[in-house]
Design a protein around this motif. Structure first.
Motif, PDB file in Angstrom:
ATOM      1  N   SER A  37      50.533  41.612   3.861  1.00 44.92           N
ATOM      2  CA  SER A  37      50.676  40.035   3.837  1.00 44.92           C
ATOM      3  C   SER A  37      49.417  39.461   3.336  1.00 44.92           C
ATOM      4  O   SER A  37      49.554  38.024   3.006  1.00 44.92           O
ATOM      5  CB  SER A  37      50.760  39.598   5.376  1.00 44.92           C
ATOM      6  OG  SER A  37      52.152  40.067   5.857  1.00 44.92           O
ATOM      7  N   GLN A  38      48.284  39.839   3.325  1.00 47.01           N
ATOM      8  CA  GLN A  38      47.110  39.255   3.200  1.00 47.01           C
ATOM      9  C   GLN A  38      47.080  38.437   1.925  1.00 47.01           C
ATOM     10  O   GLN A  38      46.474  37.195   1.918  1.00 47.01           O
ATOM     11  CB  GLN A  38      45.847  40.107   3.230  1.00 47.01           C
ATOM     12  CG  GLN A  38      45.935  41.095   2.109  1.00 47.01           C
ATOM     13  CD  GLN A  38      44.637  42.140   2.296  1.00 47.01           C
ATOM     14  OE1 GLN A  38      43.511  41.640   2.629  1.00 47.01           O
ATOM     15  NE2 GLN A  38      44.786  43.362   1.490  1.00 47.01           N
ATOM     16  N   GLN A  39      47.731  38.930   0.897  1.00 45.35           N
ATOM     17  CA  GLN A  39      47.610  38.291  -0.192  1.00 45.35           C
ATOM     18  C   GLN A  39      48.542  36.953  -0.482  1.00 45.35           C
ATOM     19  O   GLN A  39      48.454  36.025  -1.464  1.00 45.35           O
ATOM     20  CB  GLN A  39      47.969  39.089  -1.440  1.00 45.35           C
ATOM     21  CG  GLN A  39      49.749  39.310  -1.545  1.00 45.35           C
ATOM     22  CD  GLN A  39      50.151  40.293  -2.610  1.00 45.35           C
ATOM     23  OE1 GLN A  39      49.739  41.501  -2.633  1.00 45.35           O
ATOM     24  NE2 GLN A  39      51.134  39.846  -3.508  1.00 45.35           N
ATOM     25  N   PHE A  40      49.426  36.777   0.585  1.00 49.28           N
ATOM     26  CA  PHE A  40      50.264  35.526   0.717  1.00 49.28           C
ATOM     27  C   PHE A  40      49.711  34.507   1.602  1.00 49.28           C
ATOM     28  O   PHE A  40      50.158  33.415   1.664  1.00 49.28           O
ATOM     29  CB  PHE A  40      51.485  36.226   1.020  1.00 49.28           C
ATOM     30  CG  PHE A  40      52.268  37.221   0.069  1.00 49.28           C
ATOM     31  CD1 PHE A  40      52.912  36.919  -0.902  1.00 49.28           C
ATOM     32  CD2 PHE A  40      52.399  38.431   0.641  1.00 49.28           C
ATOM     33  CE1 PHE A  40      53.566  37.620  -2.064  1.00 49.28           C
ATOM     34  CE2 PHE A  40      52.830  39.370  -0.295  1.00 49.28           C
ATOM     35  CZ  PHE A  40      53.471  38.999  -1.526  1.00 49.28           C
ATOM     36  N   GLY A  41      48.809  34.934   2.401  1.00 50.43           N
ATOM     37  CA  GLY A  41      48.069  34.090   3.289  1.00 50.43           C
ATOM     38  C   GLY A  41      49.211  33.541   4.531  1.00 50.43           C
ATOM     39  O   GLY A  41      48.757  32.767   5.396  1.00 50.43           O
ATOM     40  N   ARG A 144      48.922  44.314  -6.866  1.00 54.60           N
ATOM     41  CA  ARG A 144      49.446  43.338  -5.592  1.00 54.60           C
ATOM     42  C   ARG A 144      50.953  43.764  -5.389  1.00 54.60           C
ATOM     43  O   ARG A 144      51.674  44.616  -5.844  1.00 54.60           O
ATOM     44  CB  ARG A 144      49.284  42.011  -6.152  1.00 54.60           C
ATOM     45  CG  ARG A 144      50.415  41.739  -7.108  1.00 54.60           C
ATOM     46  CD  ARG A 144      50.288  40.262  -7.950  1.00 54.60           C
ATOM     47  NE  ARG A 144      50.535  39.134  -7.046  1.00 54.60           N
ATOM     48  CZ  ARG A 144      51.717  38.916  -6.815  1.00 54.60           C
ATOM     49  NH1 ARG A 144      52.758  39.364  -7.022  1.00 54.60           N
ATOM     50  NH2 ARG A 144      52.163  37.781  -5.620  1.00 54.60           N
ATOM     51  N   ASP A 146      54.550  43.276  -5.136  1.00 54.37           N
ATOM     52  CA  ASP A 146      55.361  42.490  -5.654  1.00 54.37           C
ATOM     53  C   ASP A 146      56.718  43.248  -5.968  1.00 54.37           C
ATOM     54  O   ASP A 146      56.694  44.271  -5.479  1.00 54.37           O
ATOM     55  CB  ASP A 146      55.020  41.749  -7.031  1.00 54.37           C
ATOM     56  CG  ASP A 146      54.303  42.703  -7.924  1.00 54.37           C
ATOM     57  OD1 ASP A 146      54.920  43.665  -7.919  1.00 54.37           O
ATOM     58  OD2 ASP A 146      53.443  42.408  -8.692  1.00 54.37           O
TER      59      ASP A 146
END
Length: 221
Positions: A37-41, A144, A146
């Motif tokens: 989740s970290q890349q999506f904030g 990432r 995706d």
């Protein structure tokens, strides 16, 4: 798999704050969610907590429950069915292979002595070059999280034999196509499938305990 040193640091901090409260099983489930989740904030799914740790850890038991990287679709579907997971869960959860690495030893039979005809030949040559160069691991896909894993599958660039097997079943092939075109659809369904998988074989109440660390087996009541 890697990152157990980080999990142990998390465990140590939690033991200082709340002794014998948060299990290693919950920590692993939470860290898995946060890593994705970290890349999506924002959190992609809610982790239901309250798991207890088992009284013992036996590596062979874990391996016995993991499908082979050379598994056919029929083998994978049967393995997932035993855990209460369906074909859609299989395709969705396989999408986690969009990140991470695969040891060259797991794909050796796809490359030598004869290249697997289901592999894109150019991709196969690049894998051979990496492994022959002495590199122990090859990348699954993008850096990432995706849905590119599914586009890679359709281009016959699935790294593992088990990845490529998702194209063997008509229903699965259709779903792979849908997921390759819809990242939001993949992310939403991935979260739901992770919640479902996170409920398999959970120990609660007096069926387990809370470990003092995530490597040892000592329990605190």
């Amino acid at each position: 798999m890697a990152g157990y040193d980080i999990i142990d640091k998390v465990k140590a901090s939690l033991e200082n704050l709340c002794p014998a409260t948060v299990s290693c099983a919950d920590i692993i489930a939470l860290v898995a969610r946060d890593a994705v989740s970290q890349q999506f904030g924002k959190d992609l799914w809610e982790v239901f907590t309250g798991r207890k740790d088992g009284n013992t850890s036996i590596a062979k038991e874990a391996l016995d429950n993991l499908p082979s990287p050379a598994a056919t679709f029929e083998d994978l579907a049967a393995s997932f069915h035993e855990k209460g997971l369906n074909k859609m869960d299989l395709d969705i959860l396989s999408g986690a292979h969009t990140i991470g690495m695969a040891p060259c030893s797991t794909i050796a039979t796809r490359l030598m002595p004869v290249t697997d005809p289901t592999l894109d030949q150019g991709f196969a040559e690049s894998l051979k070059e990496l492994c022959n160069r002495g590199q122990n691991n090859v990348s699954f896909g993008t850096p990432r999280f995706d849905n590119q894993y599914y586009s890679q599958l359709l281009a016959h660039r699935g790294v593992l034999r088990s990845d490529a097997s998702l194209l063997e079943d008509t229903e699965s092939l259709h779903l792979v196509g849908l997921l390759s075109r819809g990242e939001d659809t993949f992310l939403k369904n991935f979260g739901a499938a992770m919640q479902k998988m996170g409920g398999i074989g959970v120990l609660v109440g007096s069926d387990g305990g809370v470990r003092t660390n995530c490597i040892g087996v000592q329990l605190l009541s």
